[in-house]
Scaffold this motif. Structure first.
Motif, PDB file in Angstrom:
ATOM      1  N   SER A 349     -68.784 106.572 121.365  1.00 33.38           N
ATOM      2  CA  SER A 349     -69.293 107.182 120.033  1.00 33.38           C
ATOM      3  C   SER A 349     -69.808 108.459 120.093  1.00 33.38           C
ATOM      4  O   SER A 349     -70.251 108.734 121.332  1.00 33.38           O
ATOM      5  CB  SER A 349     -70.252 106.239 119.529  1.00 33.38           C
ATOM      6  OG  SER A 349     -69.711 104.729 119.073  1.00 33.38           O
ATOM      7  N   ASP A 398     -66.408 106.872 110.838  1.00 35.99           N
ATOM      8  CA  ASP A 398     -67.686 105.833 110.551  1.00 35.99           C
ATOM      9  C   ASP A 398     -67.552 104.704 109.577  1.00 35.99           C
ATOM     10  O   ASP A 398     -68.183 104.078 109.227  1.00 35.99           O
ATOM     11  CB  ASP A 398     -68.629 106.792 109.924  1.00 35.99           C
ATOM     12  CG  ASP A 398     -68.474 107.470 108.726  1.00 35.99           C
ATOM     13  OD1 ASP A 398     -67.197 106.991 108.192  1.00 35.99           O
ATOM     14  OD2 ASP A 398     -68.960 108.389 108.120  1.00 35.99           O
ATOM     15  N   GLY A 489     -70.001 108.483 114.523  1.00 37.00           N
ATOM     16  CA  GLY A 489     -68.849 107.475 114.480  1.00 37.00           C
ATOM     17  C   GLY A 489     -68.414 106.962 115.472  1.00 37.00           C
ATOM     18  O   GLY A 489     -68.634 107.498 116.651  1.00 37.00           O
TER      19      GLY A 489
END
Length: 946
Positions: A349, A398, A489
């Motif tokens: 991420s 996301d 995200g």
């Protein structure tokens, strides 16, 4: 089969408790199976919780129950012998304080026969049967392996991490019936955590359910420790469990029938003893209404709750400060070496809102195997006659918005865009360098195009002597600058490649298109990661350093000099490595916590050291006592006035032993009193800042396996005294000392990184004696930086071109004991053993070696490198007896080994697939001794050029 109650006993405690003890047996659930009474001696049973010694730095108090069984006849003795011979999970114990019901369940666990012994005594005699809560056994289980990067990065709730010990040790079963120590549908797990992030309060639910971690946090990224693909994926579930408890400043223990997970600071200045708990029996999600206030208070009144014979108070000094070292890894995302890249997968991420740019180091290798080519007459395919075409797709999402990484012609920065446009990475024949990743002036690393006969291009080829198949490898390397993502995200990664082949006229060298493209064989193609990492280009207090970030809480309320170190944690808040971050929601990074509903939000590691310090600003009181009560247990918060007046202190359990019939818990408790004012929180880098790799294995200079380095050093002329810069022509190298051997004019040499990787072939332009440190060379231009410490070695197969004396034989010498057909291993090269209890020696003038003592399954090892450009086909170890042998591969960059084949000494092992020499790797020959008289004569390894 289900378990059935096999033996049982009921007895009474001195303070009025009724104790019901049940022993359950696997398969004892058939018609007619009836439990019988077993008599208990003395205290009936005793339970010990480990933790005495005064320290608060622990995460779990393991418990062990000893049942004092009276063996009065052969039936009892047969039962005891069966507990020893049946093994693990044959019997379990349940103990109830009161009538037999789930509400009164007090302790349970598997009987562990490994701890027990039977003495040869006449009837009746007493035998101690031992059961445990399984924590100790669980911690000794072997490692598990993540299936892939997705599993390694998947976030799990803290609560689900706490379930792992119970599930791994089969302490509970989801199915109905008596299948495990924990009764069906019993709420065995209690959590009492009181840390909340900004935007959530104690009405939001259980923190153990709200917050999540990825199990991969326990294993450093490969770039940190030079781990291989296998070792980076291996982990122990108990390390995940312990790491989570430590990061959340939480203690676990089994008491009053529940595995309790409590933050000690929840009891500080808590005069009521009430704590908010959530209970679970499975993965069902409770709402806030499922929580309840659990009262843990037990007041010493010298009537119902008595301290026997007085008590002792000892003091530990105040802490001036408490620190912890947060090791948050290296990359925003890091793909494990060896990972296949041709199918999209989750790789980590990224967090938005950071300053500066990111650096992407991209190194992958593409492989194809072709059976045949449809070439024109008098045409052939060579390593400079094909192009590898790759499409790189990286996206961040996301859940609602997705951005795609894109290259722009003429720019050296990769940007995030709304639509997908794959990044085209091309290497090999006829590549156009108009795109940045294909141009060495922008992002490409090393050669992109492959001029005819170029030795150091990105492509290489192997043709089997029989012409039955061909192998092709392509290095796909580039370094890029990447802009910060506009959203936070999850990152998904995919890299698809294919080869396009041309044919060369054998007479004119003119290259033309093949009449038709071949189809790769089964098992190929494959595109694998060598090193792919994204790192920050700028640093702030939360960007990674090589040794971590140290967080310290300091107080000036009291004069103190002791500084307490909690050691390392790998879980907290990291904006550059998702694995090391506590998360919430859709894998968003928690920036900070606070206790309850007041106070500042702090970095999780800062809150950890602050809360640990709060309980020892004043000198820490340790209460040592024997407490007798019908309600005593490790869960209780002890309210006690030393002088018998109204000045009460409150104490939390450290460790001790409970005796059932006496109803006495003998142990230690520490005073829980919190001081939170006049604190100073600090953080600083624990070591040198990590510099993102600008070349594939630059970190290998600093992180490598010592044994492998010594082997490389022993076969080298020396190491560079200064960096060699990429793209700069030179005609010499200078070593850090005199060369260890003579170098001949025209001799081929190989320059490598200190770990043996990135070989670069050079040619000596004049002789260099052993008194010289400057090696004169034909003009060369490095395609990468070779840092100081890089190794200069002979190119073994070239020795016959510069050293005479081969005699014109069909097997000229490559090196001492090595020719073009065999590598010979001397007896004294078997000189490493698997145990400290024996070594090797010779009794026949080094005609052989043998062990100094016999050790069961003891191993003796020898190692050898394989000449570059050769492959191994056979192995034979010669010995006085036929013993088990193995052939393994070792690596100079870590301690990973892989089995290649197995067999028996004095019998040739013929490899089903030839083992090809790989940079920085070597063969290990293993001989398993069977007696102290075993003699090893040597070994012979068959090789052939590829």
């Amino acid at each position: 089969m289900a378990y059935g109650k096999y033996r049982h006993s009921t007895f009474y405690g001195e303070k009025g408790s009724v104790w019901n003890v049940e022993i359950w047996k696997d398969g004892f659930d058939q018609s007619g199976d009836t439990s019988t009474v077993i008599d208990l001696s003395g205290e009936g049973f005793e339970i010990t919780w480990n933790g005495q010694g005064g320290t608060r730095d622990r995460v779990f108090l393991g418990s062990e129950c000893r049942l004092n069984c009276i063996v009065k006849d052969g039936t009892d003795e047969s039962f005891l012998y069966d507990t020893l011979s049946s093994g693990y999970q044959e019997y379990f114990i349940r103990i109830y304080r009161g009538a037999v019901s789930d509400a009164n369940l007090w302790w349970y666990g598997w009987i562990q026969p490994a701890f027990d012994k039977i003495e040869n005594l006449p009837f009746p005699y007493v035998f101690q049967l031992t059961a445990t809560d399984s924590y100790g056994f669980w911690s000794k289980q072997k490692e598990k392996t993540f299936a892939n990067d997705t599993e390694r990065n998947t976030a799990h709730s803290v609560r689900d991490i706490l379930f792992t010990m119970i599930d791994d040790m089969d302490l509970r079963k989801a199915s109905s019936g008596n299948l495990a120590p924990v009764p069906h549908n019993f709420n065995w797990c209690r959590t009492s955590l009181d840390w909340y992030r900004e935007g959530e309060t104690n009405t939001s639910g259980d923190p153990a359910k709200l917050y999540k971690v990825a199990k991969g946090f326990v294993n450093n990224t490969p770039t940190e420790d030079g781990d291989s693909f296998d070792s980076a994926f291996r982990y122990k579930p108990c390390d995940v469990f312990n790491g989570v408890l430590k990061a959340f400043n939480t203690i676990g223990f089994l008491a009053e029938g529940h595995y309790n997970f409590i933050q000690p600071n929840s009891l500080a200045n808590n005069t009521s003893g009430n704590i908010t708990v959530f209970e679970y029996n499975s993965a069902l999600i409770p709402s806030p209404s499922n929580s309840f206030a659990l009262n843990t208070l037990l007041t010493i009144d010298q009537s119902s709750n008595v301290i026997l014979g007085g008590s002792t108070i000892t003091y530990e000094p105040s802490f001036e400060s408490v620190s912890v070292n947060f090791k948050g890894g290296f990359s925003n995302f890091n793909i494990t070496p060896g990972q296949l890249l041709d199918t999209e997968f989750y790789c980590g991420s990224l967090q938005s809102g950071l300053t500066g740019l990111l650096n992407l180091v991209f190194e992958a290798e593409y492989f194809e195997r072709i059976t045949s080519f449809n070439t024109s007459t008098s045409h052939s395919v060579d390593q400079w006659c094909y192009t590898t075409l790759g499409q790189l797709k990286i996206r961040i999402t996301d859940g609602s918005t997705t951005k795609y990484l894109k290259q722009t012609q003429g720019s050296n920065i990769l940007t995030w865009e709304n639509t997908q446009s794959p990044i085209n990475v091309f290497r090999g024949f006829g590549v156009n360098d108009s795109l940045p990743v294909n141009n060495i002036s922008y992002m490409a690393v090393g050669s992109v195009n492959v001029p005819q006969y170029q030795a150091n291009g990105p492509t290489r080829m192997y043709s089997h002597p029989s012409g039955s198949y061909y192998k092709f490898w392509t290095k796909m390397h580039f370094n890029a600058t990447v802009e910060q993502p506009p959203i936070s995200g999850d990152v998904y990664f995919e890299f698809d490649c294919e080869n396009y082949y041309f044919q060369r006229n054998d007479s004119t060298d003119v290259v033309t298109t093949l009449p038709s493209q071949p189809t790769p064989t089964a098992g190929s193609p494959s595109i694998t990661c060598e090193q792919i990492e994204l790192t920050p280009g700028e640093y702030n207090e939360e960007n990674n350093v090589s040794d971590g970030i140290t967080y310290t809480a300091t107080q000036d309320n009291n004069d103190a000099i002791e500084q307490f170190d909690l050691g390392d944690v790998k879980l907290g808040k990291s904006l550059i490595n998702d694995l090391s971050s506590i998360k919430y929601g859709t894998n968003q990074v928690v920036s900070g916590f606070r206790r309850g509903t007041s106070g500042d939000f702090k970095n999780p590691s800062v809150l950890l050291v602050s809360e640990f310090l709060e309980l020892q600003v004043d000198p820490l009181q340790i209460l040592q006592a024997d407490i007798q009560s019908a309600d005593i247990s490790p869960l209780k918060l002890i309210k006690y006035s030393i002088n018998g007046n109204s000045n009460f202190n409150y104490y939390s359990f450290l460790g001790g032993t409970f005796k059932a019939q006496s109803e006495i818990l003998s142990g230690e408790w520490f005073r829980v009193s919190s001081v939170t004012s006049n604190f100073d929180d600090q953080e600083y880098n624990s070591g040198n800042k990590y510099v993102p790799s600008t070349t594939p294995t630059q970190q290998g200079v600093f992180q490598q396996n010592l044994v492998g380095r010594q082997m490389l050093d022993n076969n080298s002329y020396g190491s560079l005294n200064a960096d060699l810069n990429t793209g700069t022509s030179d005609t010499k190298v200078t070593l850090s000392g005199n060369t260890k051997g003579k170098i001949y004019s025209g001799q081929k040499l190989v320059l490598t990184y200190p770990d043996g990787s990135n070989p670069f072939v050079l040619t000596a332009s004049s002789d260099t004696s052993t008194s010289g440190s400057v090696v004169n060379l034909a003009s060369f231009t490095p395609n990468r930086i070779y840092p100081a410490g890089s190794i200069l070695s002979p190119l073994l197969y070239d020795f016959t071109n510069v050293i005479t004396g081969g005699g014109g034989t069909s097997t000229p010498n490559l090196f001492r004991g090595i020719n073009t057909s065999f590598i010979y291993i001397r007896a004294n090269e078997f000189n490493v053993t698997s145990h400290t209890s024996f070594s090797v020696y010779t009794r026949d003038n080094v005609g052989s070696v043998q062990p100094t003592a016999y050790v069961s399954r003891g191993k003796i090892f020898a190692t050898t490198f394989i000449p570059y450009g050769y492959e191994v086909t056979t192995i034979d170890i010669f010995a006085s007896v036929n013993r088990n042998i193995r052939v393994l591969e070792g690596r100079t960059i870590n301690d990973t080994t892989a089995v290649i084949d197995t067999g028996t000494s004095n019998t040739i092992i013929t490899l089903s697939s030839a083992y090809t020499a790989v940079d920085g790797r070597y063969l290990i020959l293993e001989f398993e001794q069977g007696a102290a008289t075993d003699e090893i004569y040597g070994a012979k390894i068959g090789i052939q050029a590829v």
